[in-house]
Design an enzyme around this catalytic site. Structure first.
Site, PDB file in Angstrom:
ATOM      1  N   TYR A   1       0.858  -1.199   0.000  1.00 27.19           N
ATOM      2  CA  TYR A   1       0.000   0.000   0.000  1.00 27.19           C
ATOM      3  C   TYR A   1       0.883   1.233   0.000  1.00 27.19           C
ATOM      4  O   TYR A   1       1.562   1.527   0.983  1.00 27.19           O
ATOM      5  CB  TYR A   1      -0.904  -0.054   1.226  1.00 27.19           C
TER       6      TYR A   1
ATOM      7  N   LYS B   1      -1.646  -1.420  -3.938  1.00 23.12           N
ATOM      8  CA  LYS B   1      -2.766  -0.479  -3.827  1.00 23.12           C
ATOM      9  C   LYS B   1      -2.151   0.904  -3.964  1.00 23.12           C
ATOM     10  O   LYS B   1      -1.383   1.346  -3.104  1.00 23.12           O
ATOM     11  CB  LYS B   1      -3.504  -0.629  -2.491  1.00 23.12           C
TER      12      LYS B   1
END
Length: 294
Positions: free
Chosen positions: A135, A163
């Site tokens: 992320y 992400k």
């Protein structure tokens, strides 16, 4: 490559009026999201109030959601913390609880250099048999996962996805062209744009309230109806802006809207505070514009 599905919801964590974890509500919300189009759920991310839930609550949430959705959707557990040892512990607990994958944010606050970030991710990847999504959200962590670091990390067999909340669209495209990493849009305004250049899908906060509409954008694009996909994305833009860019965390706005719709949400845990009435009314009006349902 879509290792965790295509339309993932960054699910809120429902609490009871007294502030305890609402496992029954979590199961009902998860079932609704999957029934209406999500093929993946991200639990205990930022939207899921991970900073204020305990390790035991995180594990219990995975178990409850797995019972509710079965094998109809993947479950990706947010396990990132600023402490490598704690992150490894959460990763192992998530695997035992039934998660299909892990979402690991860059270590925050201490702002480690890139070699330390790389070592952190590798240690987590080696700690379980689950695939990882990294992320990248430097606006929150204070530290970017630099493209060179991602190139090296992509060589690990269990680091399979990103992400992306870097707001560096060029870097994302370059990394997609040079690695097998599956790129998921982590900012709802980028869902269609990233998908159109080879992204795997999205991890959407707005999907908490309009899951079928978030999916419809990607469905239209896959069907070759690119103009319709653009129209559907544009139609959601005012709601996306209100949920994600009005000065409040998406957790706050999503929970406010879910509550007005009579869906599981409950209160926020401090330091987060509920949205005011004017904000909530505005969110409800925009939701009606998108769905046509009052």
């Amino acid at each position: 490559m879509t290792p965790f599905g295509r339309t993932l919801c960054a699910m809120i964590t429902p609490f009871t009026p007294a502030g305890a974890l609402d496992l029954e509500g979590a199961g009902r919300l998860a079932d609704r999201l999957v029934t209406r189009g999500c093929d993946g759920l991200v639990l205990s991310g930022t939207t899921g109030e991970s900073p204020t839930t305990t390790d035991a609550e995180k594990a219990a949430l995975i178990t409850a959601v797995r019972e509710a959705v079965g094998t109809r959707a993947t479950i990706v557990a947010g396990v990132g913390t600023p402490d490598t040892a704690h992150t490894v512990t959460l990763a192992r607990e998530a695997e035992r609880a039934g998660a299909d994958g892990l979402l690991v944010v860059a270590p925050y606050y201490s702002r480690p250099p890139q070699d330390a970030i790389e070592a952190h991710f590798l240690r987590v990847a080696d700690s379980t048999g689950l695939p990882l999504a990294l992320y990248d959200i430097p606006a929150r962590t204070g530290t970017r996962i630099e493209p060179g670091t991602l190139l090296r990390l992509a060589e690990h067999p269990r680091i399979v996805a990103v992400k992306d909340c870097s707001y560096d669209f060029l870097a994302a495209q370059k990394l997609m062209s040079r690695t097998d990493l599956a790129y998921y849009a982590g900012c709802d305004e980028h869902n269609l744009a990233l998908y159109a250049v080879g992204g795997a899908g999205c991890v959407s906060t707005v999907a908490n309230v309009v899951p079928e509409h978030v999916r419809a954008v990607l469905d239209a694009f896959d069907a070759g109806e690119t103009a319709r996909a653009a129209h559907l994305q544009q139609r959601m833009t005012p709601l996306i802006e209100a949920v994600m860019s009005n000065g409040l965390p998406g957790t706050v706005t999503a929970k406010a809207l879910l509550t007005t719709l009579g869906l599981p949400a409950g209160p926020l845990r401090p330091p987060l505070m509920p949205a005011d009435r004017a904000t909530t009314d505005g969110l409800r009006a925009l939701h009606e514009d998108v769905t046509g349902v009052g």
